[in-house]
Design an enzyme around this catalytic site. Structure first.
Site, short mmCIF file in Angstrom:
data_model
loop_
_atom_site.label_atom_id
_atom_site.label_comp_id
_atom_site.label_asym_id
_atom_site.label_seq_id
_atom_site.Cartn_x
_atom_site.Cartn_y
_atom_site.Cartn_z
N PRO A 84 59.33 65.24 42.08
CA PRO A 84 58.14 65.75 42.71
C PRO A 84 58.23 67.22 43.04
O PRO A 84 58.99 67.63 43.90
CB PRO A 84 58.10 64.97 44.02
N GLU A 85 57.40 68.00 42.40
CA GLU A 85 57.18 69.38 42.83
C GLU A 85 55.75 69.46 43.31
O GLU A 85 55.08 68.44 43.42
CB GLU A 85 57.44 70.35 41.66
#
Length: 278
Positions: free
Chosen positions: A2-3
């Site tokens: 997750p960015e």
DNA sequence: CATTTCACCTGGTGGC
DNA sequence: TGCCACCAGGTGAAAT
């Protein structure tokens, strides 16, 4: 997983499913390293609260909680902050849906749904904050989609580390990770090994705009699903098909045909085109 | 202080 | 089929 674009997609998809629901019951697993404050205290705070809204801040998913949904001055009285680490997922399921391995939290909600936190590697973190006498959650770094040219340039002034390493520092910019650092540096035509403090004004502005464009485009495509990232509904993103350099080692550059190279910076795999990026 | 390295975990992949 | 090395979206503590 997750960015910024993935966390934004997760927050939006969770919000769409659970906003206005009351948390009836909370179950937590026994891996205590996931909890920034004691799970019993988190469960006590969560149970009975109404989810007023869910949004993203940096790489964190923030649940705004209130005592009830209806009163209009619905000022939040608490926050539940979820960091997804590398492999965390927030999923909205029917209560009788199979409980997969590595499920660490189950929140029973009004409306017949359950919010689940699943995280095989357990790099994620869960935190409950009471706001009655405290400070709401604000990550230290600036939002890359909102920062103006001057403050953006100031982040890197005088720094001797590689620009790629600087982009990964969450106390400078919040939300940029390995994929979008590499992709943004490619679009800006900047080699990831360049010292941050040595970039020209023109290069810094190209980088700021590249970050904005790449992150915005990725959000519109629901993020990058490289291996196991999905949103609250279990749907993958599709920005991975747009990647120009990330995990394209040895493949031809989409712009010039030169083979993409992979090096290590700050211990992270770093991908770039030796011809397009100077 | 700024910067780098490493440990924290599980799981997938590819070589032998 | 098994074993092993290596790699993966992140971060924070320890070392330099």
């Amino acid at each position: 997983m997750p960015e910024l674009p993935e966390v934004e997609t997760v927050a939006r998809s969770v919000d769409a499913r659970v906003r206005g629901s009351r948390i009836l019951q909370v179950w937590f697993g026994s891996h205590h390293e996931l909890f920034k404050n004691p799970p019993s205290r988190q469960a006590t705070g969560l149970e009975g609260s109404v989810i007023l809204a869910v949004h993203r801040s940096g790489k964190h998913v923030v649940f705004e909680l209130g005592p009830s949904a209806t009163p209009s001055p619905a000022t939040p009285h608490a926050q539940w902050i979820v960091h997804l680490g590398m492999t965390g997922q927030l999923l909205v399921k029917a209560p009788d849906a199979p409980v997969v391995r590595h499920t660490h939290a189950r929140l029973t909600l009004t409306g017949g749904f359950e919010l689940r936190f699943v995280d095989p590697r357990r790099f994620g973190r869960l935190e409950f904050r009471n706001l009655t006498r405290a400070q709401c959650f604000v990550p230290p770094g600036a939002e890359p989609l909102e920062i103006a040219p001057q403050p953006f340039a100031a982040l890197f002034r005088g720094r001797r580390l590689a620009i790629k390493a600087a982009l990964l520092n969450q106390s400078l910019l919040a939300g940029v990770g390995n994929i979008y650092a590499d992709e943004s540096l490619f679009r800006a035509g900047i080699r990831p090994t360049r010292r941050a403090g040595r970039l020209t004004h023109a290069e810094l502005e190209r980088l700021r705009l590249a970050l904005r464009d790449v992150l915005g485009h990725a959000i519109r495509l629901g993020g990058s699903s490289v291996s196991d990232y999905v949103d609250a509904n279990g749907d993958p993103g599709s920005f991975q098909v747009e990647h120009c350099v990330y995990q394209r080692t040895g493949q031809p550059c989409r712009r010039c045909g030169t083979l993409i190279r992979r090096i290590l910076i700050a211990g992270r795999g770093t991908h770039f085109c030796p011809r397009c990026q100077r």
